[in-house]
Motif scaffolding. Sequence first.
Motif, PDB file in Angstrom:
ATOM      1  N   ILE A 242       0.853  -1.213   0.000  1.00 40.77           N
ATOM      2  CA  ILE A 242       0.000   0.000   0.000  1.00 40.77           C
ATOM      3  C   ILE A 242       0.874   1.243   0.000  1.00 40.77           C
ATOM      4  N   MET A 243       1.910   1.199   0.845  1.00 39.96           N
ATOM      5  CA  MET A 243       2.815   2.337   0.932  1.00 39.96           C
ATOM      6  C   MET A 243       3.558   2.537  -0.386  1.00 39.96           C
ATOM      7  N   SER A 244       4.131   1.441  -0.899  1.00 43.12           N
ATOM      8  CA  SER A 244       5.071   1.570  -2.010  1.00 43.12           C
ATOM      9  C   SER A 244       4.392   1.955  -3.309  1.00 43.12           C
ATOM     10  N   ILE A 245       3.264   1.344  -3.616  1.00 38.84           N
ATOM     11  CA  ILE A 245       2.650   1.592  -4.921  1.00 38.84           C
ATOM     12  C   ILE A 245       2.292   3.070  -5.063  1.00 38.84           C
ATOM     13  N   ALA A 246       1.773   3.645  -3.971  1.00 40.70           N
ATOM     14  CA  ALA A 246       1.464   5.077  -4.025  1.00 40.70           C
ATOM     15  C   ALA A 246       2.734   5.897  -4.218  1.00 40.70           C
TER      16      ALA A 246
END
Lengths: 494, 513
Positions: A134-138
Amino acid sequence: MNMEIHWLSIMPIIITVVAGLALTFFRTPALLGGISLSALALAAMTAGIDLIQSPAGFKRVLFHGVVTFDAYSHFFTLLLLGCAALTLVAAWAYFPREKMAQSEVYSLLMLSLSGMLILPAATHLITVFIAIEIMSIAIYALVGARRLDVKGNESSVKYFLLGAFASGIILYGIALTYGAAGSAHFDGLRAFAASPDAAKLPLFIAGIAMLIIGFGFKVAAAPFHAWTPDVYEGAPAPITGFMSTAVKAASFAFILRTMAVAFLPVKGEWVEVVAGLAVVTMFTGNILAFVQGNIKRMLAYSSIAHTGYMLMGLTALSNQEGAFGGAAILYYLVAYCLTNLALFAVIGFISKQGEKLTEIEDFSGLGAKFPGLALVISICMASLIGIPPTAGFFAKYFLFSAVIQQGFAWLAVLGIINSILSVYYYLRVIVVMYFKEPRADWSDTAGIVPARIVGVICAVMIIWAGVGASSLFYMVPGAQPLMAWAKTSIASLF
Amino acid sequence: MDQNVLSILIFLPVVAALGLMLMPNGSEKGIKGFAMVAALINAALALSLLGTFDPAKPGYQFEVNAPWLPNAGISYHLGIDGISLVLVVLTAVLTPVALLASWNLIKERVRGYNAWMLLLSAGMIGAVCALDMFLFYVFFELMLVPAFFLIGLWGGEGRVKATIKFVVYTLVGSLFLFVAILYLAVQHQAATGTWSFQLADLMATPLAGPAMVWAFLAFAFAFAIKSGLFPFHTWAPDTYVAAPAPVTFLVSGIMGKIGVYAFIRFAMPLFPEAAKMAQPYLMGLAVIGLVYAAWVALAQTDIKRLLAYSSISHMAVILLGVFALDQHAWTGAVFMFMAHALATGGLFLMVGMLAERKGTQIADFGGIAKTMPWMTTAFILVGMASIGLPGLNGFIGEFMILLGSYTSHNVLGAVATTSVVWGACYLLWSISRTFFGEEKPANAKLADLSLREALVIVPIALVIVYTGFVPQPVLSRIDPSVQSLLGPVNAAAAKAAASTPVAAEGESHAGGH
């Protein structure tokens, strides 16, 4: 297992998710900024209330144990919210200037933050994995948020490809440890690790090794750091600031919890690997930072070096009374976040539209032209070097004494040699700003006020987190209360 | 008042510097005056310490001990004995002298200059008063920041290179010091269960074996760089030449001495055995340094550079006295803190005045004794003090040091004695070429000392003559403190040597590398 949901604890995550989704419906910059900042304030308030009204040493295990809220998770919740808020203020005038798609950017920031907020509380490897994604894709998207910028797009793709690769390795690590231990839950993993044959089982050790590699990528530890300079350089400055602080803090949050809770019983198996990783990381970061002409690349390598210092703290991780390697990392993160948020906020503006002036030489004469900004940058650099009485100095003090205390004096000496290497390149920025004739023209610094506010807040906090005393203001750091808070937070892990 | 006098001495300049920042940029006279008043108040306060300090009382006086970071055992612990008294008074008294010398010299960014000068003074006083290792380290580092800006912003040619060299060199040393201090505190914590950085507590938990040798080497490394011991001195000539004269005056006169002071206060008492083992090597380095720097001074054509090497040579004499671990030598070394600060500092200031008129190349001068009789007289007087002419204060310290060094190591002591000859050579030769000989027509119109310049030099000269004839009041304050510091050092070293002769032999070998 407690099935009753404690809403206050998960409120910050819910607030950021709702705000993130809601922000896509707005277009006005002021409204977007206002809503995001209010959401952050609200989230911080709920976390603060939850922390204050909870009994000491509380542990709230929710959702069949996949997340655990305690003093530790709240420490990071507040730190991450602080980073996000300062990033948003710094970006207030930056996003419009760079003509970025505003509602998307704000929304992505909030969504990535929601992933980060889960990480410190995650007590199940699958939760860890999902939150990382969730953190990385954004963040991948945010790196390329200046859509017409070729460099930004390139670094976004690079980050995405390597990030996906790292996720794959983490997933392998999860699969292997699950295969060995029969559980991906931290309690289960710990119980298995404490059993006498755990250390002898190759499957389990290989799983931990893969997790360390994947984690190493997320915090930019050498030799998994190759993406860092390009991505830091290509991303918009406030986003780089966000990545180097919030992403790093969140990543350390889950690494610390994973290592301290799940894998502490087999510390003997991984501690030397981590020590080696710390050494390689420090040297790589510092030596390469030496030769950088671009300030964003220099800070990227410097951030690698600081990852190395913090990894040193991991070797001093222990549940013994009085050992404070973990707490030293938390303090270090706070000190480090303050410097980098201020630096990237300021760099975003003095580099002018399109970030043209990001060579260190472009800062020539800044001291005469913008004495206040130059002072802020100097304080940050002094803190990164570790000159007293800044927060960075106390961070190094806490870290090194924890490492020495655990019998790793040689590691502390290598850390010091690295600090020495770093003196030169941080000092160079100060020298250029004060002792050289102006070269660049900074006439177009419209909208610099918010960045200045961030710079001043951070600079004051850097000094205050060093010399400040608890008696004056209860809530404002000061080395003593901040470290005490970090200790309580770490203690809640064990 | 007694309780807070040291804190006031440290923080009054800080507050004044902050006050300067609030003053408008235009009023240069007001800025200079404000800084001067603050410095004078501090000097008066420091001088009053001479009266209230009780020479008969052993141990530290005017002590304050308050918790700073209690959980980490870090305290705000100040106090002075006779040794620190000399440095505190020197710093506080020489600061207004330096400000006065800067009065017309500094024309740009006057506000910043005066503020940094005050902060430099505050940092130096703090370092000398600190009795908590952590607090000492903080001040020891803090001194660097003002020096960095003072040299980098107001220095002459080559200032940027010199500043970077200066800061990087000294930071390198102090970072090793930092690890050694942490190591000591951790050992103390392991032994007693509590954290403390207080000097007395750390001395109560002595290290042994290789750890002690390493820790001593880390301390010695930091202090050797700071004090300019050969071969760690290379930052000094560049810095002294590039810095504006009043800054050189403070940096060479006092900051270097704080490195020597730290040997006396921390390195030797904390690790007496290691100090004893390293003694021949350190004394050897000091002797090499004093001869080498004197020879290099002989070859200089620039008078500021000549003085820089002369200062390094004389610092080596002081260091020799410290490494001799002898009562006379130590007392002499502390006395020479003052003598060297006044003599070398005074010469640097006068060279600064010459530089304002003409430059610093010796060849450009010649025969100016006729046009500048007062300057010539002052220069010769201070120069004679610098090379240790009997009757002036340079003699007392140098004599005691050489005597003490000879007692503890006769060969090195004998070689060191030649320093007097070398000093006479380069200084007399440079004086004769600068002030006497054929008068150059271009020099006929040089102005003699102005009133302001005389006000800078006369007090220095008076103190030089006074303490040269009447050294006893100063010596009587130094001697008891030296005794109480050095006695335990020698006793501990002797005890260690008697109990484990074989181990000591092996480790002294390790200590040399």
